[in-house]
Design an enzyme around this catalytic site. Structure first.
Site, PDB file in Angstrom:
ATOM      1  N   ASP A  58       0.812  -1.225   0.000  1.00 32.65           N
ATOM      2  CA  ASP A  58       0.000   0.000   0.000  1.00 32.65           C
ATOM      3  C   ASP A  58       0.842   1.270   0.000  1.00 32.65           C
ATOM      4  OD1 ASP A  58      -2.230  -1.565  -0.025  1.00 32.65           O
ATOM      5  OD2 ASP A  58      -3.188  -0.641   1.715  1.00 32.65           O
ATOM      6  N   ASN A 101      -4.504  -2.044  -4.468  1.00 30.02           N
ATOM      7  CA  ASN A 101      -5.784  -2.111  -3.761  1.00 30.02           C
ATOM      8  C   ASN A 101      -5.731  -1.196  -2.538  1.00 30.02           C
ATOM      9  OD1 ASN A 101      -8.358  -2.827  -3.148  1.00 30.02           O
ATOM     10  ND2 ASN A 101      -7.902  -4.937  -2.557  1.00 30.02           N
ATOM     11  N   ASP A 332     -11.394  -2.502  11.081  1.00 29.75           N
ATOM     12  CA  ASP A 332     -10.281  -3.402  10.734  1.00 29.75           C
ATOM     13  C   ASP A 332      -9.960  -4.337  11.897  1.00 29.75           C
ATOM     14  OD1 ASP A 332     -10.329  -1.938   8.441  1.00 29.75           O
ATOM     15  OD2 ASP A 332      -8.342  -1.060   8.638  1.00 29.75           O
ATOM     16  N   GLU A 360     -11.275  -5.172   1.047  1.00 24.66           N
ATOM     17  CA  GLU A 360     -10.422  -5.988   0.178  1.00 24.66           C
ATOM     18  C   GLU A 360     -11.191  -7.143  -0.466  1.00 24.66           C
ATOM     19  OE1 GLU A 360      -9.563  -4.196   2.519  1.00 24.66           O
ATOM     20  OE2 GLU A 360      -7.411  -3.879   2.715  1.00 24.66           O
ATOM     21  N   ARG A 407      -6.010  -9.126   5.912  1.00 25.72           N
ATOM     22  CA  ARG A 407      -6.537  -9.306   7.280  1.00 25.72           C
ATOM     23  C   ARG A 407      -7.144 -10.694   7.470  1.00 25.72           C
ATOM     24  NH1 ARG A 407      -5.170  -4.773   9.318  1.00 25.72           N
ATOM     25  NH2 ARG A 407      -5.413  -2.921   8.050  1.00 25.72           N
ATOM     26  N   LYS A 432       0.081  -6.599   1.694  1.00 23.19           N
ATOM     27  CA  LYS A 432      -0.617  -5.309   1.550  1.00 23.19           C
ATOM     28  C   LYS A 432      -0.216  -4.344   2.668  1.00 23.19           C
ATOM     29  CE  LYS A 432      -5.169  -3.302   0.578  1.00 23.19           C
ATOM     30  NZ  LYS A 432      -5.394  -2.220   1.525  1.00 23.19           N
TER      31      LYS A 432
HETATM   32  O1  S3P Z   1      -8.709   6.213   6.326  1.00 23.71           O
HETATM   33  C1  S3P Z   1      -8.097   5.161   6.547  1.00 23.71           C
HETATM   34  O2  S3P Z   1      -6.861   5.126   6.704  1.00 23.71           O
HETATM   35  C2  S3P Z   1      -8.870   3.903   6.652  1.00 23.71           C
HETATM   36  C3  S3P Z   1     -10.226   3.944   6.893  1.00 23.71           C
HETATM   37  C4  S3P Z   1     -11.038   2.727   7.076  1.00 23.71           C
HETATM   38  O3  S3P Z   1     -11.831   2.567   5.917  1.00 23.71           O
HETATM   39  P1  S3P Z   1     -13.392   3.020   5.830  1.00 23.71           P
HETATM   40  O4  S3P Z   1     -13.504   4.451   6.144  1.00 23.71           O
HETATM   41  O5  S3P Z   1     -13.697   2.724   4.392  1.00 23.71           O
HETATM   42  O6  S3P Z   1     -14.154   2.170   6.795  1.00 23.71           O
HETATM   43  C5  S3P Z   1     -10.187   1.480   7.269  1.00 23.71           C
HETATM   44  O7  S3P Z   1     -10.958   0.327   7.120  1.00 23.71           O
HETATM   45  C6  S3P Z   1      -9.023   1.448   6.303  1.00 23.71           C
HETATM   46  O8  S3P Z   1      -8.233   0.306   6.496  1.00 23.71           O
HETATM   47  C7  S3P Z   1      -8.131   2.637   6.514  1.00 23.71           C
HETATM   48  C1  PEP Z   2      -9.791  -1.655   4.408  1.00 19.74           C
HETATM   49  C2  PEP Z   2      -8.469  -1.702   4.364  1.00 19.74           C
HETATM   50  O1  PEP Z   2      -7.689  -1.093   3.427  1.00 19.74           O
HETATM   51  P1  PEP Z   2      -7.886   0.185   2.493  1.00 19.74           P
HETATM   52  O2  PEP Z   2      -6.983   1.227   3.042  1.00 19.74           O
HETATM   53  O3  PEP Z   2      -7.469  -0.290   1.144  1.00 19.74           O
HETATM   54  O4  PEP Z   2      -9.324   0.613   2.536  1.00 19.74           O
HETATM   55  C3  PEP Z   2      -7.703  -2.492   5.357  1.00 19.74           C
HETATM   56  O5  PEP Z   2      -6.471  -2.339   5.403  1.00 19.74           O
HETATM   57  O6  PEP Z   2      -8.301  -3.269   6.121  1.00 19.74           O
END
Ligand code: S3P
Ligand code: PEP
Length: 455
Positions: A58, A101, A332, A360, A407, A432
């Protein structure tokens, strides 16, 4: 543990049953902080040395993307150190960018590029093209940005052109699918206020999920000199002429979502297990997973930058307390709780986790499918999951599908306390956010034939 070696990316990892977990680890950097800091540093006046950046898929796509946009990012003296030279606008006005992703790269870069305008193509892996982005695109179009869908309406890939921005009215964005859309608009807001000299007002339409991530965004913007004012979680403003200014150096905290797997190990494997890199000073919402564990009967200790858990020994038949919990604030870490439910003293319910459907993979479906394989009784609905743990003698050995979801792989490693061998398919999907996860896991656990756990 044994890995299949038939291909460059192993097909599976076999985990033998383990009985105890004990030790201390240093967490890899936070994914969410790493990618926010990279973008903030790229847009800030001055150069920023970033310490402790996460090295994973990422962050790699974010680094590659910024470099394609002409931002200078150099490796620093230490392996996890980068020096980013900020620019008011990205020099590259035309670019084709692959963002894997990574939601934390795709959504914020979409907003930043749309507000700058240029000639950009943004795309990712097939699953990224199934993850919604329509609410963000609608908000950007409402401002006059030029964003078009290259495949299905509402989803990446996207093309971004030169728009004609009008900031006279507040931008509205929906927050019930992903908080990352609001985060993206906030991070990009100074690009709009710098050119127009007017305040930038944002309004959330309806419910906002995953609020702690927006709080993290605001706290990191403040470190780069931009103060966001907010009225509850509905209205946000960024002042006119806001401009990011580098703090010079910044340290990325350890990843609190990654911490959840090890804190869970301490919870079921006796402990103590200590994670270093996050603690009570953290800006990440997922540290509150430690409070969830305390409610399950686990002893939790915390310092400024560490957390330690000491729990039950499920291998000796001890149980965690069953739970019925709203996990909207920590989607998460909630996956870790779903697997811990296997060791509870009754049925457990996870509520308000609808966002799992668009991450994901469809995580409610994937979690349901894989927990059943182990012998649990599972029910699920649009935004909830109920897990009734198997009786001690009803655990079944299983091949756990990971659905290209890091995860899924990480949280199912916790099922190796169930007394049966497990096979984790495609274990490298952890790249990831945590490429070395299984090595770190292996260093903390010990099986039946080991007199003393590693410390
Ligand atoms: O802003 C961020 O860093 C994230 C927000 C969350 O997503 P959502 O806002 O889509 O729930 C989380 O699940 C993701 O892993 C990271
Ligand atoms: C939802 C996740 O990732 P993303 O930042 O791609 O949304 C995650 O890391 O669980």
């Amino acid at each position: 543990m044994s890995l299949s070696t038939s291909s460059a990316r192993p097909a599976f990892l076999d985990l033998q049953p383990v009985r105890r977990a004990r030790g201390e680890i240093v967490l890899p950097g936070s994914k969410s902080i790493s990618n926010r800091v990279l973008l903030l540093a790229a847009l800030a006046a001055g150069s920023t040395t970033v310490h402790g950046l996460l090295d994973s898929d990422d962050t790699r796509v974010m680094l590659d993307g910024l470099r394609k946009l002409g931002v200078q990012v150099k490796a620093g003296d230490a392996a996890d150190e980068y020096v980013v030279t900020g620019v008011p606008r990205f020099p590259g006005e035309k670019a084709d960018i692959f963002l894997g992703n990574a939601g934390t790269a795709f959504r914020p870069l979409t907003a930043a590029l749309a507000l700058m305008g240029g000639d950009y193509q943004l795309h990712g892996v097939p699953r990224m093209h199934e993850r919604p982005i329509g609410d963000l695109v609608d908000a950007l179009r409402g401002l006059g940005a030029n964003v078009t869908y290259q495949g299905n309406e509402g989803y990446p890939p996207l093309a971004i052109g030169q728009g004609k921005l009008d900031l006279s009215k507040p931008v509205r964005v929906k927050g019930n699918v992903s908080s990352q859309f609001l985060t993206a608009l906030l991070l990009a807001a100074p690009l709009a206020t710098a050119s127009t000299g007017s305040d930038f007002h944002l309004e959330v339409d309806g419910e906002l999920i995953s609020k702690p991530y927006v709080d993290m965004t605001i706290k990191l913007m403040a470190r780069f000199g931009v103060t966001v004012s907010r009225d509850g979680w509905q209205r946000f403003s960024v002042p006119a002429n806001a401009r990011y200014v580098s703090p010079g150096e910044i340290w990325v905290e350890g990843d609190a979502s990654s911490a959840s797997y090890f804190l869970a190990l301490g919870a079921i494997g006796g402990g103590p297990v200590r994670v270093r890199g996050v603690g009570r000073d953290s800006i990440q919402g997922d540290v509150s997973f430690a409070d969830t564990l305390a409610e399950l009967g686990v002893q939790v200790l915390q310092g400024d930058d560490w957390i330690e858990t000491c729990g039950v020994s499920v291998a000796n038949g001890e149980k965690l307390r069953a739970f019925d919990t709203d996990f909207n604030l920590i989607p998460d870490a909630a996956m870790t709780a779903a697997v811990l439910a296997l060791y509870a003293d009754g049925p457990c319910r996870l509520r308000n986790i609808g966002s799992w459907r668009v991450k994901e993979t469809d995580r409610i479906h994937a979690m349901h499918t894989e927990l059943v394989k182990l012998g649990a009784t599972v029910e699920s609905g649009p935004d909830w999951l109920t897990v009734t743990p198997p009786a001690a003698d009803a655990w079944r050995t299983a091949e756990i599908g990971t659905w290209d979801d890091h995860r899924m792989a990480m949280c199912f490693s916790l099922a190796s306390f169930g007394g049966v061998p497990l096979r984790i398919l495609d274990p490298d999907c952890v790249s990831k956010t945590f490429p070395t996860y299984f090595e770190v896991f292996g260093g903390l656990v010990a099986g039946a034939d080991t007199a003393k756990a590693p410390t």
